[in-house]
Design an enzyme around this catalytic site. Structure first.
Site, PDB file in Angstrom:
ATOM      1  N   ARG A 124       0.867  -1.195   0.000  1.00  0.00           N
ATOM      2  CA  ARG A 124       0.000   0.000   0.000  1.00  0.00           C
ATOM      3  C   ARG A 124       0.892   1.230   0.000  1.00  0.00           C
ATOM      4  NH1 ARG A 124      -3.123   0.837   5.077  1.00  0.00           N
ATOM      5  NH2 ARG A 124      -1.622   2.497   5.386  1.00  0.00           N
ATOM      6  N   GLU A 178       4.761   7.077   2.501  1.00  0.00           N
ATOM      7  CA  GLU A 178       5.557   5.852   2.689  1.00  0.00           C
ATOM      8  C   GLU A 178       4.938   4.750   1.843  1.00  0.00           C
ATOM      9  OE1 GLU A 178       5.290   3.492   6.179  1.00  0.00           O
ATOM     10  OE2 GLU A 178       3.165   3.848   6.453  1.00  0.00           O
ATOM     11  N   ASN A 180       4.012   0.653   2.275  1.00  0.00           N
ATOM     12  CA  ASN A 180       3.948  -0.454   3.240  1.00  0.00           C
ATOM     13  C   ASN A 180       4.121  -1.768   2.507  1.00  0.00           C
ATOM     14  OD1 ASN A 180       2.880   1.072   5.745  1.00  0.00           O
ATOM     15  ND2 ASN A 180       1.525   1.718   4.096  1.00  0.00           N
ATOM     16  N   SER A 185      -3.120  -2.604   5.795  1.00  0.00           N
ATOM     17  CA  SER A 185      -4.484  -2.861   6.271  1.00  0.00           C
ATOM     18  C   SER A 185      -5.530  -2.001   5.570  1.00  0.00           C
ATOM     19  CB  SER A 185      -4.540  -2.630   7.778  1.00  0.00           C
ATOM     20  OG  SER A 185      -4.194  -1.300   8.054  1.00  0.00           O
ATOM     21  N   LYS A 342      11.785   2.778   6.210  1.00  0.00           N
ATOM     22  CA  LYS A 342      11.889   4.199   5.853  1.00  0.00           C
ATOM     23  C   LYS A 342      13.285   4.510   5.302  1.00  0.00           C
ATOM     24  CE  LYS A 342       7.901   5.136   8.281  1.00  0.00           C
ATOM     25  NZ  LYS A 342       7.317   3.836   8.456  1.00  0.00           N
ATOM     26  N   LYS A 399      11.703  10.543  11.235  1.00  0.00           N
ATOM     27  CA  LYS A 399      11.104   9.199  11.260  1.00  0.00           C
ATOM     28  C   LYS A 399      12.103   8.114  11.655  1.00  0.00           C
ATOM     29  CE  LYS A 399       7.642   9.947   7.690  1.00  0.00           C
ATOM     30  NZ  LYS A 399       6.952   9.309   6.578  1.00  0.00           N
ATOM     31  N   GLU A 403       6.818   0.925  12.139  1.00  0.00           N
ATOM     32  CA  GLU A 403       5.547   0.916  11.426  1.00  0.00           C
ATOM     33  C   GLU A 403       4.413   0.980  12.433  1.00  0.00           C
ATOM     34  OE1 GLU A 403       5.322   0.777   8.108  1.00  0.00           O
ATOM     35  OE2 GLU A 403       7.488   0.682   7.958  1.00  0.00           O
ATOM     36  N   GLY A 404       3.262   1.369  11.962  1.00  0.00           N
ATOM     37  CA  GLY A 404       2.073   1.256  12.795  1.00  0.00           C
ATOM     38  C   GLY A 404       1.608   2.552  13.417  1.00  0.00           C
ATOM     39  N   ARG A 486      -7.893   7.725   4.335  1.00  0.00           N
ATOM     40  CA  ARG A 486      -8.005   7.990   5.769  1.00  0.00           C
ATOM     41  C   ARG A 486      -7.959   9.498   5.953  1.00  0.00           C
ATOM     42  NH1 ARG A 486      -3.071   4.997   8.177  1.00  0.00           N
ATOM     43  NH2 ARG A 486      -2.483   5.592   6.066  1.00  0.00           N
TER      44      ARG A 486
END
Ligand code: ADP
Ligand code: MG
Length: 520
Positions: A124, A178, A180, A185, A342, A399, A403-404, A486
């Site tokens: 993603r 970024e 993924n 998800s 990253k 950064k 992740e998350g 989002r």
């Protein structure tokens, strides 16, 4: 940016009723999550959502969608370039223990000989619209003009394009936040959100607007990717393993994947286990086939394992190594996981780095979505980036290799943290990124247990899903399969959907951001 329909909606009972109806629609169609405050495996709340779809320029949406297969190809090739990964991560793995451990697994399985040459990527790519014209252009005048739909204007001079840009406030350029490569998800819930917004707009009588909500089949595509990998493995009785956390809050998104796999091929079983459980019930046979108890595993789909918090002890690390050693096709394999760090993103943004992997036209299109990314290593280049950030911290995001959500630093924290680590090797664990300034619009954010939402200023982040399946020599499948949106409160640095500032959304396409027609 203007909202999809005039806001605010008339207050009072009708709005209240609409919101309650939308909440019920969300719960009844699976736009749900388990509650963190009052967890129960027997109930779900609706997931936070925006009442209306958010405006997004059609040309930038199409550009983001169009470039996904190129990004898939890039990530796949980078994942198979050991030297590049090693050089890129060399200093980082010395100071970042988690990335170091992942890299050790990579070295171990490489030294033993990679058992399964195929990897599955369910990627993603996350993007935000940049409104700051200075960051929409690259420094090189030769490549600075033709962004977005500007490409249509070919025979107008650069100077003219530039001046038009100042005049037209509605130009935006999608920039990558970024990409993924693990646990990408919301592929399932993003489908549901499009239908929810179709329902809400219909309730409001805005039927003509429905055509501006693009179809979204992310779930079908992602599960199709897992089933393609299952076919490559070629064992009719084998199952797909979902590696999960101890407690799954984002249960609807995961279960929809499971149900969709069954819908597409009723013969394929999905099983769900934590790394802790896999350490106990998992074993390899003499051909390195992975068995959980008596079930042979064809594909391992990680929805956990992307953060140090998921590895409580050596037990979980052993489980990860067991999986990586096995013949199962991993989504992602360890080298795909490392390609999503990253640090690798930042290294790929260095001048000339893409040329090794992509044809020149593809290189140009990928460069257009990159924003400024800088190494903070202890050398001349890193010192320069450090200086830049200390002088102007609000221009950047700092950064780590995590992740998350919730790990980055913003604003004055960038400065204070950099001052703290200035003389330490820890610098190499971080990268510096230009902060993207997305356009603000208004919408209603609907969250469980919060009464009376008001019109709020928000910004959005688009995610484009890609599927790539292949080995070092061949790519068998490379597709763009869908999108997600989002949206977060505009003042929030990050917008985790479960964390409290973000909500699920869908895209409402509008024809803004177009270059002016040929004129003087
Ligand atoms: P994670 O792997 O934790 O999701 P991200 O790089 O996606 O890390 O950052 C988390 C969030 O921080 C993003 O979803 C976005 O809201 C915000 N963010 C990250 N990078 C930038 C940036 N360069 N400009 C503006 N916001 C950013
Ligand atoms: Mg992210």
């Amino acid at each position: 940016m203007e909202p999809c329909i005039p806001l605010p909606l008339a207050d009072g009972n009708t709005l209240k009723e609409l919101i309650q109806k939308a909440k019920d629609w969300a719960i009844m169609h699976g736009a749900g999550m388990r509650s963190k405050d009052s967890f129960s495996p027997d109930s779900i709340n609706f997931a936070p959502f925006m009442l209306l779809p958010s405006t997004f320029p059609r040309c930038e949406f199409e550009r983001a969608v169009g470039i996904q297969p190129v990004l898939n190809e890039l990530m796949h090739k980078v994942a198979h370039d050991y030297d590049f990964l090693k050089n890129s991560l060399e200093t980082t793995i010395k100071v970042d223990e988690f990335t170091g451990r992942l890299f050790n697994i990579y070295e171990t399985v490489r030294a033993e000989g990679i058992t399964q040459p195929f990897s599955l990527g369910l990627l993603r790519s996350d993007l935000m619209l940049e409104t700051d014209w200075r960051k929409c252009h690259s420094e090189d005048p030769a490549t600075s003009a033709p962004y977005c739909c500007w490409k249509q204007v070919e025979d107008v001079s650069l100077a003219l394009l530039r001046s038009d840009y100042f005049v037209d406030q509605s130009l935006f350029v999608a920039k990558q936040v970024e990409i993924n490569t693990i646990s990408s998800s919301f592929g399932a819930l993003s489908n549901v959100l499009v239908d929810l917004h179709r329902f809400v707009l219909t309730e409001l009588g805005h039927l003509t607007e429905l055509r501006n909500l693009p179809d979204n089949n992310a779930l079908e595509g992602l599960c199709g990717g897992m089933l393609s990998a299952w076919k490559v493995y070629n064992q009719p009785m084998s199952a797909i393993l979902f590696v999960i956390e101890d407690v799954t809050y984002n249960i609807c998104d995961q279960r929809f994947h499971e149900f969709e796999i069954q819908r597409q091929n009723a013969k394929v079983r999905v099983i769900r286990n934590t790394l802790t459980e896999i350490a106990t019930i998992g074993k390899l046979d003499n051909e390195k086939r992975l068995f959980l108890n008596d079930t042979e595993i064809a594909v391992v789909y990680f929805r956990a394992g992307y953060t140090p918090d998921h590895y409580y002890s050596e037990t979980e690390w052993n489980a990860r190594l067991l999986i990586e050693r096995s013949l199962a096709i991993k989504c992602p394999s360890i080298q795909y996981h490392l390609t999503g760090t990253k640090k690798v993103q930042q290294e790929l943004a260095r001048p000339g780095m893409l040329d090794k992997y992509l044809t020149p036209d593809k290189v140009e299109s990928v460069k257009e979505i990159f924003t400024g990314l800088y190494s903070l290593g202890k050398d001349e280049v890193g010192d320069k980036a450090m200086q830049m950030a200390l002088e102007n911290p609000t221009r950047f995001v700092l950064k780590p290799q995590r992740e998350g959500g919730g790990n980055n630093m913003y604003g004055e924290n960038v400065k204070s943290y950099l001052e703290k680590i200035k003389d330490s090797d820890e610098r190499s664990a971080w990268i510096l990124m230009e902060r993207i300034n997305p356009p603000v619009q208004t919408n209603y954010m609907i969250r469980p247990n919060i009464q009376g939402p008001i019109v709020t200023e928000v910004v959005s982040e688009l995610g484009i899903f890609g599927v790539v399946l292949g080995n070092a020599d061949t790519i068998l499948e490379n597709t763009q399969v869908g999108h997600m949106l989002r949206t977060k409160i505009s003042s929030a640095d990050e917008g985790g959907v479960a964390a409290g500032f973000g909500a699920l959304d869908s895209v409402y396409l509008v024809d803004i951001g177009k270059a002016p027609k040929k004129h003087v």
